[in-house]
Design an enzyme around this catalytic site. Structure first.
Site, PDB file in Angstrom:
ATOM      1  N   TYR A   1       0.773  -1.130  -0.086  1.00  0.00           N
ATOM      2  CA  TYR A   1       0.081   0.166  -0.056  1.00  0.00           C
ATOM      3  C   TYR A   1       0.932   1.292  -0.043  1.00  0.00           C
ATOM      4  O   TYR A   1       1.814   1.425   0.451  1.00  0.00           O
ATOM      5  CB  TYR A   1      -0.873   0.111   1.391  1.00  0.00           C
ATOM      6  CG  TYR A   1      -1.905  -1.153   1.379  1.00  0.00           C
ATOM      7  CD1 TYR A   1      -2.389  -1.771   0.108  1.00  0.00           C
ATOM      8  CD2 TYR A   1      -2.647  -1.365   2.525  1.00  0.00           C
ATOM      9  CE1 TYR A   1      -3.314  -2.745   0.182  1.00  0.00           C
ATOM     10  CE2 TYR A   1      -3.572  -2.468   2.529  1.00  0.00           C
ATOM     11  CZ  TYR A   1      -4.026  -3.094   1.264  1.00  0.00           C
ATOM     12  OH  TYR A   1      -4.938  -3.916   1.547  1.00  0.00           O
TER      13      TYR A   1
ATOM     14  N   THR B   1     -22.698   2.476  -2.978  1.00  0.00           N
ATOM     15  CA  THR B   1     -23.428   3.809  -2.482  1.00  0.00           C
ATOM     16  C   THR B   1     -24.626   4.073  -3.649  1.00  0.00           C
ATOM     17  O   THR B   1     -25.230   4.862  -3.346  1.00  0.00           O
ATOM     18  CB  THR B   1     -22.458   4.729  -2.222  1.00  0.00           C
ATOM     19  OG1 THR B   1     -21.688   5.036  -3.603  1.00  0.00           O
ATOM     20  CG2 THR B   1     -21.497   4.473  -1.084  1.00  0.00           C
TER      21      THR B   1
ATOM     22  N   LYS C   1     -23.181   5.593  -6.466  1.00  0.00           N
ATOM     23  CA  LYS C   1     -22.514   6.529  -7.022  1.00  0.00           C
ATOM     24  C   LYS C   1     -22.241   6.520  -8.382  1.00  0.00           C
ATOM     25  O   LYS C   1     -21.922   7.295  -9.059  1.00  0.00           O
ATOM     26  CB  LYS C   1     -21.419   7.268  -6.235  1.00  0.00           C
ATOM     27  CG  LYS C   1     -20.375   6.546  -5.919  1.00  0.00           C
ATOM     28  CD  LYS C   1     -19.365   7.309  -5.026  1.00  0.00           C
ATOM     29  CE  LYS C   1     -18.176   6.353  -4.556  1.00  0.00           C
ATOM     30  NZ  LYS C   1     -17.220   7.132  -3.552  1.00  0.00           N
TER      31      LYS C   1
ATOM     32  N   SER D   1     -13.584  -4.486   1.141  1.00  0.00           N
ATOM     33  CA  SER D   1     -14.353  -4.161   0.121  1.00  0.00           C
ATOM     34  C   SER D   1     -15.933  -4.413   0.314  1.00  0.00           C
ATOM     35  O   SER D   1     -16.509  -4.803  -0.470  1.00  0.00           O
ATOM     36  CB  SER D   1     -14.033  -4.668  -1.213  1.00  0.00           C
ATOM     37  OG  SER D   1     -14.423  -3.683  -2.103  1.00  0.00           O
TER      38      SER D   1
END
Length: 350
Positions: free
Chosen positions: A56, A246, A248, A238
């Site tokens: 990461y 959502t 979106k 996830s």
């Protein structure tokens, strides 16, 4: 079930919060100031479980590799809270991300594990890791939803289970790692690790970190049984499907500042039946007066095989929705509604 819980991490005797702070966005989408503020809030709200990885920030690239561990490590040092946190990180699986190893392919080998743990300990400014996870297998198996052609058998070119576990035992004996887990693993792989550990008196895996959400319930077919029977609980990642649940991203939307707009990488949630299933879940949330993200979160948190639900948030507003999800009462009616959608469009985003 409502409110933050503390659940057993395998057979370790450790209890972790039912929500886990995921930090993969630290160092690119989220700068250090915002990351520190988020860690402050998470800690104040009772979360004792932080998850990172040598890979990461995501999306992975050489110039940001290790930023997440460094941000987390500096915050822990500054706050003086190492003994109050369960800290998890990961060693990368087989890949061609040559920059992770100073050239050459990445493999889950004894030498590379030893190299990776030393770097992670340095980044995190700690003497030990509570939970060290194999990010994905050394075996060639489909991962991250990349192969929708379903299973095919690859040549047996991988480090043996015993060799990996013997290396992990060295780390345990040295005091550098307390416990070990898997990630993006299969039922077969999980059971082989458990079986080999028990036969050879080597470290037993205590958790498995796999993708799990309303549009990807494949964990329920085989792995949930393993998690329950063998006490190798799911650390679900996830849970909101990278924000897709959502709503979106419906109809091709890419809101400014979203991961989809900044980085793309939504292929897993852009399959032919993804939009219709996601829209149905959003409508269920609206019918019950629940934020769609909170619905998605609480579905995951309330499953019996889930030890902890790993979330990521890139704003304080998103973080509040995450905590609000804990107050969603998961009723029989709500369960029936989401299962009816699952029956119509099962696992559109595996």
């Amino acid at each position: 079930m409502t409110g933050l819980e503390f659940r057993p991490l395998g057979r370790t005797g450790i209890k972790v919060s039912s929500l886990c702070l995921g930090t993969m966005m630290y160092g690119d989408q989220m700068n250090e100031t915002d990351a520190r503020a988020q860690m402050d809030v998470a800690s104040e709200r009772g979360i004792n479980f932080f998850d990172t990885a040598e890979l990461y920030t995501v999306p992975p690239k050489p110039e940001t590799q290790g930023n997440s561990e460094r941000y987390v490590g500096q915050w822990i040092k500054d706050k003086g809270v190492r003994d109050k946190l369960i800290l998890a990180t990961k060693v990368a699986g087989r890949s061609r991300l040559d920059y992770l190893r100073d050239g050459g392919p990445v493999r889950v080998s004894p030498a590379q594990i030893k190299f990776a743990i030393e770097r992670s300990l340095k980044n995190l400014q700690t003497d030990y890791i509570d939970l060290y996870q194999i990010h994905w297998p050394d075996r060639l198996v489909p991962v991250f939803g990349a192969d929708l052609g379903r299973y095919r058998h690859y040549p047996e070119d991988y480090e043996s289970y015993q060799s990996i576990l013997e290396t992990l035992e060295e780390l345990r004996k040295s005091g550098k790692v307390r416990h070990f887990g898997l990630s993006n693993e299969t039922s077969y792989g999980t059971m082989k690790f458990v079986q080999t550990a028990e036969q050879q008196n080597l470290p037993r895996m205590v958790s498995i970190q796999n993708c799990y959400n309303l549009v990807n319930r494949t964990f329920e077919y085989g792995l949930a049984e393993v998690a329950m029977a063998e006490q190798v609980g799911l650390l679900a990642y996830s849970p909101i499907a990278q924000g897709a649940l959502t709503g979106k991203y419906l109809d091709g939307g890419k809101p400014k500042g979203s991961r989809g707009e900044m980085f793309g990488r939504l292929d897993r949630y852009e399959t032919p039946s993804a939009d219709v299933a996601i829209r149905a879940y959003v409508e269920v949330a609206q019918k019950f007066g629940i934020d769609p993200a909170a619905l998605a979160m609480q579905f995951v948190t309330t499953r019996d095989w889930v030890t902890s639900n790993i979330f990521g948030a890139n704003s304080m507003a998103q973080l509040e929705v995450i905590f609000d999800s804990l107050e969603v009462k998961w009723t029989d009616e709500l369960n029936k509604a989401v299962n009816e959608i699952h029956a119509k469009w099962p696992n559109p985003c595996p």
